[in-house]
Design an enzyme around this catalytic site. Structure first.
Site, PDB file in Angstrom:
ATOM      1  N   ASP A   7       0.870  -1.176   0.000  1.00  0.00           N
ATOM      2  CA  ASP A   7       0.000   0.000   0.000  1.00  0.00           C
ATOM      3  C   ASP A   7       0.909   1.228   0.000  1.00  0.00           C
ATOM      4  OD1 ASP A   7       0.923   0.247   2.611  1.00  0.00           O
ATOM      5  OD2 ASP A   7      -1.070   0.298   3.526  1.00  0.00           O
ATOM      6  N   CYS A  64       3.283  -3.050   3.981  1.00  0.00           N
ATOM      7  CA  CYS A  64       2.337  -2.009   4.396  1.00  0.00           C
ATOM      8  C   CYS A  64       2.964  -1.314   5.597  1.00  0.00           C
ATOM      9  CB  CYS A  64       0.939  -2.574   4.661  1.00  0.00           C
ATOM     10  SG  CYS A  64       0.766  -3.640   6.108  1.00  0.00           S
ATOM     11  N   THR A  66       2.629  -1.868   8.865  1.00  0.00           N
ATOM     12  CA  THR A  66       3.077  -2.831   9.869  1.00  0.00           C
ATOM     13  C   THR A  66       3.417  -4.206   9.299  1.00  0.00           C
ATOM     14  OG1 THR A  66       0.793  -3.526  10.214  1.00  0.00           O
ATOM     15  CG2 THR A  66       1.635  -1.784  11.663  1.00  0.00           C
ATOM     16  N   HIS A  97       9.702 -24.092   8.985  1.00  0.00           N
ATOM     17  CA  HIS A  97       8.623 -24.825   9.657  1.00  0.00           C
ATOM     18  C   HIS A  97       7.243 -24.598   9.044  1.00  0.00           C
ATOM     19  CE1 HIS A  97      10.772 -25.717  13.752  1.00  0.00           C
ATOM     20  NE2 HIS A  97      11.494 -26.058  12.697  1.00  0.00           N
ATOM     21  N   HIS A 132       6.701 -31.102   9.898  1.00  0.00           N
ATOM     22  CA  HIS A 132       6.159 -29.774   9.604  1.00  0.00           C
ATOM     23  C   HIS A 132       5.210 -29.820   8.410  1.00  0.00           C
ATOM     24  CE1 HIS A 132       8.888 -28.347  12.581  1.00  0.00           C
ATOM     25  NE2 HIS A 132       9.917 -28.851  11.922  1.00  0.00           N
TER      26      HIS A 132
HETATM   27  C1  RB5 Z   1      -2.089   2.496   6.600  1.00  0.00           C
HETATM   28  O1  RB5 Z   1      -2.183   3.667   7.350  1.00  0.00           O
HETATM   29  C2  RB5 Z   1      -1.856   1.307   7.502  1.00  0.00           C
HETATM   30  O2  RB5 Z   1      -3.000   1.047   8.253  1.00  0.00           O
HETATM   31  C3  RB5 Z   1      -1.455   0.094   6.702  1.00  0.00           C
HETATM   32  O3  RB5 Z   1      -0.326   0.387   5.956  1.00  0.00           O
HETATM   33  C4  RB5 Z   1      -1.097  -1.144   7.500  1.00  0.00           C
HETATM   34  O4  RB5 Z   1      -0.173  -0.854   8.491  1.00  0.00           O
HETATM   35  C5  RB5 Z   1      -2.230  -1.921   8.003  1.00  0.00           C
HETATM   36  O5  RB5 Z   1      -2.062  -3.001   8.600  1.00  0.00           O
END
Ligand code: RB5
Length: 143
Positions: A7, A64, A66, A97, A132
Site C-alpha cells: 500500500d 504495508c 506494519t 517450519h 512440519h
Molecule cells: C495504513 O495507514 C496502515 O494502516 C497500513 O499500511 C497497515 O499498516 C495496516 O495493517
C-alpha cells in the site's frame, strides 16, 4: 518470479527491496501500488496472494505500515501462508517450519537494512518438510 505488492505506507520500502532484488538478479513483478497516495492494502495483498496461489509467481513480498494488515488479506486466499516478520529468526522459521510463500514487512516497523536481511533469509531458506509438512497440511485443511 517474485510477486510484489504494497500500500502507500509500504511503497517506499518496496522500492528499497526492489533495488536489493535487482542487485541480486531476482525477477519480480509489481502488482502495485505505485505511489505514496493513500490506498487500501487488501487490494494488493489479495493480488499478490492470487499470483502465488495460481503458480504464476513462486514467492511474494508484501509491504504495508506494519506488515500485518496486508498479510491478513493475503492469508484469506486458499493455500496461502503469509508471514509478517520483523526479525531475521522469524523469517527463517516461517520458511523452515511453516513453508510460508509470502513475507510481509512493515515499513513503519523495520528499516531498509534489516528488511533486506529479512528478505535475504526468507528467499534463501528451504522448508524442512517431515513433521512440519503434516502441520502445514492441517493449516491448509482449515476452511
Ligand atoms: C495504513 O495507514 C496502515 O494502516 C497500513 O499500511 C497497515 O499498516 C495496516 O495493517
Amino acid at each position: 518470479m517474485i510477486a510484489l505488492g504494497s500500500d502507500h505506507a509500504g511503497y517506499p520500502l518496496k522500492l528499497e527491496i526492489i533495488k536489493y532484488l535487482d542487485a541480486h538478479g531476482y525477477e519480480w513483478k509489481d502488482f502495485g501500488t505505485f505511489s505514496t497516495e493513500s490506498c487500501d492494502y487488501p487490494v494488493y495483498g489479495e493480488a499478490v496472494a492470487r499470483a502465488v496461489a495460481s503458480g504464476a509467481c513462486d514467492r511474494g513480498l508484501l509491504f504495508c505500515g506494519t506488515g500485518i494488515g496486508i498479510s491478513l488479506a493475503a492469508n484469506k486466499v486458499p493455500g496461502i501462508r503469509a508471514a509478517a516478520c520483523s526479525d531475521v529468526f522469524s523469517a527463517e522459521m516461517c520458511r523452515r517450519h511453516n513453508n510460508a510463500q509470502i513475507l510481509a514487512l512493515g515499513a513503519r516497523v523495520v528499516g531498509a537494512g534489516l528488511a533486506e536481511k529479512i528478505v535475504e533469509v526468507f528467499l534463501n531458506t528451504e522448508f524442512e518438510g517431515g513433521r512440519h509438512a503434516r502441520r502445514v497440511a492441517l493449516i491448509d485443511a482449515i476452511k
